[in-house]
Design a protein around this motif. Structure first.
Motif, mmCIF file in Angstrom:
data_model
loop_
_atom_site.group_PDB
_atom_site.id
_atom_site.type_symbol
_atom_site.label_atom_id
_atom_site.label_comp_id
_atom_site.label_asym_id
_atom_site.label_seq_id
_atom_site.Cartn_x
_atom_site.Cartn_y
_atom_site.Cartn_z
ATOM 1 N N TYR A 173 0.805 -1.112 -0.149
ATOM 2 C CA TYR A 173 -0.044 0.010 -0.042
ATOM 3 C C TYR A 173 0.765 1.298 0.087
ATOM 4 O O TYR A 173 1.866 1.306 0.557
ATOM 5 N N ALA A 174 0.416 2.312 -0.765
ATOM 6 C CA ALA A 174 1.335 3.516 -0.860
ATOM 7 C C ALA A 174 2.324 3.483 -1.952
ATOM 8 O O ALA A 174 3.078 4.350 -2.167
ATOM 9 N N HIS A 175 2.882 2.136 -2.071
ATOM 10 C CA HIS A 175 4.158 1.892 -2.802
ATOM 11 C C HIS A 175 3.966 1.037 -3.798
ATOM 12 O O HIS A 175 4.792 0.010 -4.105
ATOM 13 N N PRO A 176 2.756 0.756 -4.621
ATOM 14 C CA PRO A 176 2.490 -0.284 -5.484
ATOM 15 C C PRO A 176 3.852 -0.670 -6.452
ATOM 16 O O PRO A 176 4.323 0.682 -6.843
ATOM 17 N N CYS A 305 -1.065 4.903 7.821
ATOM 18 C CA CYS A 305 0.330 5.288 7.138
ATOM 19 C C CYS A 305 1.348 5.969 8.432
ATOM 20 O O CYS A 305 2.523 5.525 8.226
ATOM 21 N N HIS A 306 0.708 6.528 9.409
ATOM 22 C CA HIS A 306 1.742 6.752 10.393
ATOM 23 C C HIS A 306 1.799 5.838 11.522
ATOM 24 O O HIS A 306 2.565 6.226 12.621
ATOM 25 N N LYS A 307 1.264 4.712 11.480
ATOM 26 C CA LYS A 307 1.599 3.859 12.584
ATOM 27 C C LYS A 307 3.178 3.270 12.613
ATOM 28 O O LYS A 307 3.888 2.989 13.627
ATOM 29 N N THR A 308 3.614 2.941 11.245
ATOM 30 C CA THR A 308 5.017 2.855 11.251
ATOM 31 C C THR A 308 5.476 3.584 10.233
ATOM 32 O O THR A 308 4.912 4.525 9.508
ATOM 33 N N ASP A 309 6.844 3.556 9.753
ATOM 34 C CA ASP A 309 7.432 4.135 8.623
ATOM 35 C C ASP A 309 7.503 3.604 7.420
ATOM 36 O O ASP A 309 8.029 4.012 6.243
ATOM 37 N N ALA A 310 6.680 2.308 7.393
ATOM 38 C CA ALA A 310 6.610 1.655 6.160
ATOM 39 C C ALA A 310 6.281 2.268 5.034
ATOM 40 O O ALA A 310 6.434 2.045 3.728
ATOM 41 N N MET A 311 5.318 3.358 5.104
ATOM 42 C CA MET A 311 4.528 4.191 4.139
ATOM 43 C C MET A 311 5.240 5.370 3.746
ATOM 44 O O MET A 311 4.599 5.874 2.806
ATOM 45 N N GLY A 312 6.521 5.444 4.362
ATOM 46 C CA GLY A 312 7.118 6.584 4.043
ATOM 47 C C GLY A 312 6.733 8.124 4.724
ATOM 48 O O GLY A 312 7.177 9.098 4.639
ATOM 49 N N GLY A 340 -2.466 18.614 1.966
ATOM 50 C CA GLY A 340 -1.829 17.640 1.308
ATOM 51 C C GLY A 340 -0.313 17.982 0.947
ATOM 52 O O GLY A 340 0.293 19.237 0.624
ATOM 53 N N VAL A 341 0.737 17.020 1.133
ATOM 54 C CA VAL A 341 2.022 17.258 0.657
ATOM 55 C C VAL A 341 2.983 16.039 0.190
ATOM 56 O O VAL A 341 2.449 14.682 0.753
ATOM 57 N N GLY A 342 3.531 15.893 -0.850
ATOM 58 C CA GLY A 342 4.131 14.894 -1.349
ATOM 59 C C GLY A 342 3.341 13.770 -1.857
ATOM 60 O O GLY A 342 2.326 14.076 -2.570
ATOM 61 N N GLY A 343 3.550 12.528 -1.313
ATOM 62 C CA GLY A 343 2.428 11.413 -1.585
ATOM 63 C C GLY A 343 1.176 11.474 -0.626
ATOM 64 O O GLY A 343 0.364 10.330 -0.897
ATOM 65 N N MET A 344 1.037 12.332 0.146
ATOM 66 C CA MET A 344 -0.064 12.442 1.133
ATOM 67 C C MET A 344 -1.090 13.325 0.386
ATOM 68 O O MET A 344 -0.864 14.617 0.369
ATOM 69 N N PRO A 345 -2.187 12.782 0.316
ATOM 70 C CA PRO A 345 -3.421 13.708 -0.078
ATOM 71 C C PRO A 345 -3.879 14.703 0.969
ATOM 72 O O PRO A 345 -3.592 14.473 2.129
ATOM 73 N N PRO A 346 -4.726 15.598 0.417
ATOM 74 C CA PRO A 346 -5.152 16.419 1.517
ATOM 75 C C PRO A 346 -6.251 15.691 2.414
ATOM 76 O O PRO A 346 -6.825 14.899 2.220
ATOM 77 N N LYS A 347 -5.769 16.295 3.737
ATOM 78 C CA LYS A 347 -6.247 15.450 4.818
ATOM 79 C C LYS A 347 -6.090 13.799 5.013
ATOM 80 O O LYS A 347 -6.862 13.152 5.447
#
Length: 370
Positions: A173-176, A305-312, A340-347
């Motif tokens: 997820y987030a890095h397919p 996404c924020h529980k670990t750093d696996a999603m960047g 939003g910033v980078g790969g993170m969409p707004p909110k």
């Protein structure tokens, strides 16, 4: 695709123009006779209707020539090769590589456990990947005391090629599409091993493009009719010709209905966990210490996404990562979280949250990472 869209637009425009002209001049042709004269040739045993004299049943269609509409150019051999990237049950499309189940376990713990739970046992809102029972697939609600069908990789999926194909194209997820062939085989080997799938009667330790073709999934014969191969369409037609194949007692009813035998449920399953319910209320959450509203919103919308750093994303609890984030200032951090910033969409994609709620979540994450 753009060429096709242009064609559709051109045809739609010509249809509208033709309709306008006919209406203005009063020259709309009468509907043909027997407009509902159907043919029983649909794939599912239903009917189709002819398109004739500018009509499809009671609907007008555009029968003007499409001559001059560009269909684009023929794709090159390399373009076709790039698009033809599926992985088929017979092994066609498998990449060259090799991976062990042990390596797959490490990869799973790093990239997948946050969503799918440890050992694939299931996570909040994400599918359970392991466990399940092949026998449960035949359970109906007329079987008291039995669980509902439990569909997992091992109990439901008929082909292992679907698994490695999905991992390649959609995971993590987030890095397919970020896995190498070796990682794809390793992850597939681990998930199959956790589901008890074997090759030649032995647990899977390593997978490659050769022994992959020997995999026989437990539910391989559980799907019907057989849609594979050159006779797939005919198999489907034959299946739907017999209403008993899909639970009907009598013949299909299109007129004078109401005399058919109706089968009623005699006993409904009651031992299903969680129990079947038509209520739409959210389950009550038992209080386990003081939990703020911001923490609840974080767990629901941001933890994936924020529980670990696996999603960047900076992991909650990582002091160094959040110290770096806060170097931009809280106003900038809030602005990025909202817009939003980078790969993170707004909110973070949770557009139902207000700006104030997002700021509260950011405050919770920052304070939890000091």
């Amino acid at each position: 695709m753009m060429k096709l869209n242009n064609k559709l637009i051109a045809i739609a425009a010509s249809t509208l123009l033709a309709t306008t002209v006919f209406a203005a001049e009063g020259k709309v042709a009468p509907l043909p006779k027997n407009i509902y004269n159907a043919k029983k040739d649909a794939l599912d045993g239903g009917v189709t209707y002819k398109r004739e004299k500018g009509s499809y049943t009671a609907y007008r269609v555009n029968d003007q020539s499409t001559k001059g509409v560009s269909f684009g150019r023929a794709p090159t051999a390399n373009e076709l090769k790039a698009w033809d990237a599926d992985i088929m049950p017979d092994g066609t499309g498998l990449p060259v590589g090799s991976g062990t189940a042990d390596d797959g376990e490490s990869l799973y713990d790093k990239d997948c456990a946050v969503c799918h739970g440890e050992f694939g046992a299931g996570g909040k809102g994400y599918p359970t990947l392991t466990g399940g029972s092949l026998e449960s697939l035949t359970n109906q609600r007329t079987c008291p005391g039995k669980d509902a069908p439990n569909r997992t990789i091992g109990s439901y999926w008929p082909k292992a090629s679907t698994l490695i194909w999905y991992i390649r194209d959609a995971m993590p997820y987030a890095h397919p599409k970020s896995y190498s062939p070796d990682q794809m085989y390793a992850m597939t080997a681990y998930l199959l091993r956790e589901n008890g799938v074997q090759i030649d009667g032995k647990d899977i330790e390593e997978l490659n493009q050769d022994n992959f073709k020997k995999i026989v999934m437990p539910n391989e014969k559980g799907f019907y009719p057989n849609i594979d191969g050159p006779k797939g369409v005919e198999n489907v037609r034959a299946f739907y010709k017999n209403p008993k194949n899909f639970g009907a007692v009598g013949t299909r009813c299109m007129s004078n209905c109401g005399k058919e035998t109706v089968v009623k449920i005699g006993n409904e399953i009651t031992a299903v966990v969680p129990a079947y319910s038509t209520l739409r209320d959210l389950p009550k959450v038992e209080a386990k210490g003081a939990v703020s509203e911001a923490q609840k919103l974080y767990e629901k919308s941001c933890a994936v996404c924020h529980k670990t750093d696996a999603m960047g994303a900076p992991a909650v609890g990582d002091k160094g990562a959040w110290a770096k984030v806060m170097g931009k200032g809280i106003d900038k951090v809030n602005h990025n979280a909202i817009n939003g910033v980078g790969g993170m969409p707004p909110k973070g994609g949770a557009m139902d949250l207000s700006d104030a709620q997002i700021k509260d979540i950011v405050k919770f994450m920052v304070e939890s990472s000091k």
